[in-house]
Design a protein around this motif. Structure first.
Motif, PDB file in Angstrom:
ATOM      1  N   VAL A 121      88.913  77.466  36.962  1.00  0.00           N
ATOM      2  CA  VAL A 121      88.247  76.629  35.962  1.00  0.00           C
ATOM      3  C   VAL A 121      88.890  76.837  34.597  1.00  0.00           C
ATOM      4  CG1 VAL A 121      86.085  76.172  34.747  1.00  0.00           C
ATOM      5  CG2 VAL A 121      86.047  76.582  37.210  1.00  0.00           C
ATOM      6  N   ARG A 122      89.054  78.093  34.217  1.00  0.00           N
ATOM      7  CA  ARG A 122      89.652  78.392  32.907  1.00  0.00           C
ATOM      8  C   ARG A 122      91.086  77.870  32.824  1.00  0.00           C
ATOM      9  NH1 ARG A 122      87.007  83.331  34.050  1.00  0.00           N
ATOM     10  NH2 ARG A 122      88.979  84.270  34.742  1.00  0.00           N
ATOM     11  N   ALA A 137      86.471  80.978  39.267  1.00  0.00           N
ATOM     12  CA  ALA A 137      86.230  81.025  37.818  1.00  0.00           C
ATOM     13  C   ALA A 137      87.553  81.007  37.060  1.00  0.00           C
ATOM     14  CB  ALA A 137      85.422  82.270  37.467  1.00  0.00           C
ATOM     15  N   ALA A 179      88.643  71.399  38.849  1.00  0.00           N
ATOM     16  CA  ALA A 179      87.804  72.284  38.048  1.00  0.00           C
ATOM     17  C   ALA A 179      86.333  72.124  38.432  1.00  0.00           C
ATOM     18  CB  ALA A 179      87.999  72.001  36.559  1.00  0.00           C
ATOM     19  N   ASP A 180      85.907  70.907  38.745  1.00  0.00           N
ATOM     20  CA  ASP A 180      84.525  70.690  39.190  1.00  0.00           C
ATOM     21  C   ASP A 180      84.257  71.429  40.501  1.00  0.00           C
ATOM     22  OD1 ASP A 180      84.027  69.104  36.995  1.00  0.00           O
ATOM     23  OD2 ASP A 180      84.269  67.202  38.074  1.00  0.00           O
ATOM     24  N   ARG A 212      84.158  75.203  39.764  1.00  0.00           N
ATOM     25  CA  ARG A 212      82.924  75.599  39.091  1.00  0.00           C
ATOM     26  C   ARG A 212      81.795  75.754  40.101  1.00  0.00           C
ATOM     27  NH1 ARG A 212      82.266  78.377  35.114  1.00  0.00           N
ATOM     28  NH2 ARG A 212      81.207  79.526  36.744  1.00  0.00           N
ATOM     29  N   ALA A 213      81.720  74.839  41.063  1.00  0.00           N
ATOM     30  CA  ALA A 213      80.682  74.919  42.094  1.00  0.00           C
ATOM     31  C   ALA A 213      80.853  76.186  42.931  1.00  0.00           C
ATOM     32  CB  ALA A 213      80.729  73.681  42.985  1.00  0.00           C
ATOM     33  N   ALA A 221      82.431  78.971  41.977  1.00  0.00           N
ATOM     34  CA  ALA A 221      82.191  80.138  41.123  1.00  0.00           C
ATOM     35  C   ALA A 221      80.698  80.428  41.000  1.00  0.00           C
ATOM     36  CB  ALA A 221      82.797  79.908  39.744  1.00  0.00           C
ATOM     37  N   ASP A 222      79.892  79.385  41.072  1.00  0.00           N
ATOM     38  CA  ASP A 222      78.443  79.539  40.914  1.00  0.00           C
ATOM     39  C   ASP A 222      77.723  79.907  42.208  1.00  0.00           C
ATOM     40  OD1 ASP A 222      78.638  78.934  38.244  1.00  0.00           O
ATOM     41  OD2 ASP A 222      78.076  76.823  38.476  1.00  0.00           O
ATOM     42  N   ARG A 246      84.493  83.853  44.126  1.00  0.00           N
ATOM     43  CA  ARG A 246      83.872  83.592  42.822  1.00  0.00           C
ATOM     44  C   ARG A 246      84.850  83.864  41.681  1.00  0.00           C
ATOM     45  NH1 ARG A 246      79.342  86.278  45.075  1.00  0.00           N
ATOM     46  NH2 ARG A 246      79.884  88.163  43.894  1.00  0.00           N
ATOM     47  N   ARG A 272      91.271  73.890  32.908  1.00  0.00           N
ATOM     48  CA  ARG A 272      90.782  73.289  31.665  1.00  0.00           C
ATOM     49  C   ARG A 272      91.785  73.494  30.536  1.00  0.00           C
ATOM     50  NH1 ARG A 272      84.311  74.945  31.816  1.00  0.00           N
ATOM     51  NH2 ARG A 272      83.677  73.322  33.302  1.00  0.00           N
TER      52      ARG A 272
END
Length: 206
Positions: free
Chosen positions: A185-186, A182, A162-163, A166-167, A169-170, A178, A189
């Protein structure tokens, strides 16, 4: 390592790896020409390569625990991880193919994040990945012991994944990366919350 279900794993991963995303239907560059493909050292390419490796181990661990427990909840979680992450892995390898980029990085993992991952001899190629010894322990375990070990290893695996997502996705340039990152991540988590509940039900800590 020879494990029950290894043949199925190899077949599944082999088939998914051949799922090349065609530019005419689902191109990560939005249907534009190959000139708009990300560079070999881009966030997009680095994430696709590293997460494909990360996902491969998650699928492997899920196949292992599937054959070592009769608990339907754990088997259902393992099945979901196998299907979701094998499919995502195929997409990422397919995009690399469309972009005309190598599927293996020339440098160390996670350079696209600005990290330098020092090589180790324990089999864990990136943060969150299980070591050879941990995989061997999972293979040797059965029933609730296997369930608890799997849930703990997969929680750590998901947290690091997830980390990474997230990087990406940003900072990734392509919409496809992206959006996929994202979603990862969802999804991861959410599964981490589920696994925390499952560990609590078994009287085990994360």
């Amino acid at each position: 390592m020879v494990i029950a279900g290894a043949g199925v794993l190899l077949v599944a991963l082999g088939l998914v790896a051949l799922m090349v995303v065609r530019p005419s239907s689902a191109s990560p560059s939005g249907g534009s020409s190959s000139l708009s493909a990300p560079a070999e050292d881009s966030v997009d390419a680095g994430f696709a390569r590293d997460m494909a490796i990360h996902h491969q181990q998650a699928v492997e661990m899920s196949f292992i625990v599937r054959d070592r427990t009769g608990d339907e909840d754990v088997r259902r979680l393992a099945y979901d991880i196998i299907n979701t992450q094998a499919n995502q892995r195929g997409m990422m390898l397919g995009w690399l193919e469309v972009w005309g980029l190598p599927k293996s990085a020339a440098g160390p993992p996670m350079e696209w994040m600005g990290h330098t991952v020092a090589p180790t001899d324990d089999g864990a190629l990136m943060p969150g990945m299980a070591t050879d010894a941990e995989l061997a322990a999972l293979t040797a375990a059965k029933d609730e012991k296997a369930e608890v070990l799997f849930l703990r290893l997969m929680t750590v695996h998901h947290r690091a994944g997830a980390d990474m997502a997230r990087a990406a996705a940003d900072t990734a340039r392509t919409d496809a990366i992206r959006d996929l990152a994202a979603g990862m991540v969802r999804g991861q988590r959410s599964e981490m919350g589920l696994m925390a509940d499952m560990l609590e039900e078994r009287g085990a800590k994360p």
